[in-house]
Design a protein around this motif. Structure first.
Motif, PDB file in Angstrom:
ATOM      1  N   ILE A  15      44.225  40.960  47.524  1.00  0.00           N
ATOM      2  CA  ILE A  15      43.673  42.026  46.690  1.00  0.00           C
ATOM      3  C   ILE A  15      42.459  42.661  47.360  1.00  0.00           C
ATOM      4  O   ILE A  15      42.296  43.878  47.360  1.00  0.00           O
ATOM      5  CB  ILE A  15      43.298  41.477  45.301  1.00  0.00           C
ATOM      6  CG1 ILE A  15      44.562  41.079  44.532  1.00  0.00           C
ATOM      7  CG2 ILE A  15      42.501  42.506  44.504  1.00  0.00           C
ATOM      8  CD1 ILE A  15      44.294  40.414  43.206  1.00  0.00           C
TER       9      ILE A  15
ATOM     10  N   HIS B 280      48.765  46.437  47.204  1.00  0.00           N
ATOM     11  CA  HIS B 280      49.051  47.176  45.976  1.00  0.00           C
ATOM     12  C   HIS B 280      49.792  46.343  44.933  1.00  0.00           C
ATOM     13  O   HIS B 280      49.955  46.784  43.791  1.00  0.00           O
ATOM     14  CB  HIS B 280      49.868  48.422  46.306  1.00  0.00           C
ATOM     15  CG  HIS B 280      49.166  49.360  47.242  1.00  0.00           C
ATOM     16  ND1 HIS B 280      49.233  49.217  48.616  1.00  0.00           N
ATOM     17  CD2 HIS B 280      48.357  50.418  47.001  1.00  0.00           C
ATOM     18  CE1 HIS B 280      48.515  50.185  49.181  1.00  0.00           C
ATOM     19  NE2 HIS B 280      47.969  50.908  48.239  1.00  0.00           N
TER      20      HIS B 280
ATOM     21  N   SER C  44      50.593  49.304  40.153  1.00  0.00           N
ATOM     22  CA  SER C  44      50.194  48.031  40.739  1.00  0.00           C
ATOM     23  C   SER C  44      50.953  46.907  40.031  1.00  0.00           C
ATOM     24  O   SER C  44      51.015  46.887  38.801  1.00  0.00           O
ATOM     25  CB  SER C  44      48.689  47.807  40.584  1.00  0.00           C
ATOM     26  OG  SER C  44      47.959  48.816  41.237  1.00  0.00           O
TER      27      SER C  44
ATOM     28  N   THR D 135      44.443  48.908  42.614  1.00  0.00           N
ATOM     29  CA  THR D 135      44.464  47.466  42.368  1.00  0.00           C
ATOM     30  C   THR D 135      43.057  46.904  42.306  1.00  0.00           C
ATOM     31  O   THR D 135      42.718  46.103  41.422  1.00  0.00           O
ATOM     32  CB  THR D 135      45.265  46.738  43.465  1.00  0.00           C
ATOM     33  OG1 THR D 135      46.610  47.232  43.467  1.00  0.00           O
ATOM     34  CG2 THR D 135      45.292  45.242  43.208  1.00  0.00           C
TER      35      THR D 135
END
Length: 210
Positions: free
Chosen positions: A93, A98, A122, A199
């Motif tokens: 992340i 994504h 996401s 995200t």
């Protein structure tokens, strides 16, 4: 949509390629056995999305994702791995992946996640999403007022729906706005939060209790 599959196991690469060949709107334009090969393929094939494994010999999926998104920010990276460890998850992340799926995800959900990721959504595996929320609550929780001081009320509304995985069209329908207005709000949110993708913004929203 054009895809590259990156996994160090040939059986996984071949299986995914066979699975995705059944979808008329998806074309696998290359496969790679490590991050370095994936980076080279992205430069040559200009894919829409890379299906990325994480733990591989040589350049792993975390470093490959970081380099791909730094050089080709228009490309989406969807992690597909057997590892749900916190370290792998949060590193993925952090570098901008994504989405994050586990390899036991049903075929239909993998295909849906591919299409949705290319469209701007996401995706987090439910088990992984639980880890994000749990760790955010236990270790990274911050007062919501710190976030509301940076964002307008409407931007908070957009961020809440973005954190649920909605794309711009779905957010626009939910809030009765135009897609252009939503795009502007999303751009403002990313700039104000100092992040580069949806995200990362969603993780911040969870950390602040939204």
């Amino acid at each position: 949509m054009k895809l590259i599959i990156c996994d160090d196991q040939a059986v996984i690469r071949d299986g995914l390629e066979m699975l995705l060949s059944l979808e008329k709107d998806i074309q696998v334009v290359g496969t790679a056995q490590d991050g370095e090969q994936a980076l080279e393929l992205v430069a040559k094939a200009a894919p829409d999305l890379v299906m990325m494994d994480l733990k591989m010999p040589g350049m792993n999926g975390i470093e490959a994702t970081r380099r791909i998104l730094a050089k080709f920010p228009e490309v989406k990276v969807l992690v597909l791995t057997t590892y749900d460890d916190d370290e792998w998850l949060f590193d993925a992340i952090r570098v901008g992946a994504h989405g994050y799926l586990l390899k036991d995800t049903p075929r239909e959900q993998i295909v849906s996640a591919i299409r949705g990721t290319v469209e701007g959504k996401s995706f987090l595996d439910p088990a992984v999403a639980g880890k994000v929320m749990h760790q955010a609550s236990d270790q990274h929780s911050k007062p919501a007022t710190l976030l509301t001081q940076k964002l307008t009320d409407r931007e908070i509304d957009v961020l809440q729906l973005l954190a649920k995985g909605m794309n711009n069209r779905e957010i626009a329908n939910q809030l009765h706005l135009s897609e252009g207005t939503v795009r502007n709000h999303v751009s403002a949110i990313l700039e104000k939060l100092g992040v580069s993708d949806r995200t990362q913004a969603a993780v911040i929203a969870i950390q602040h209790g939204f």
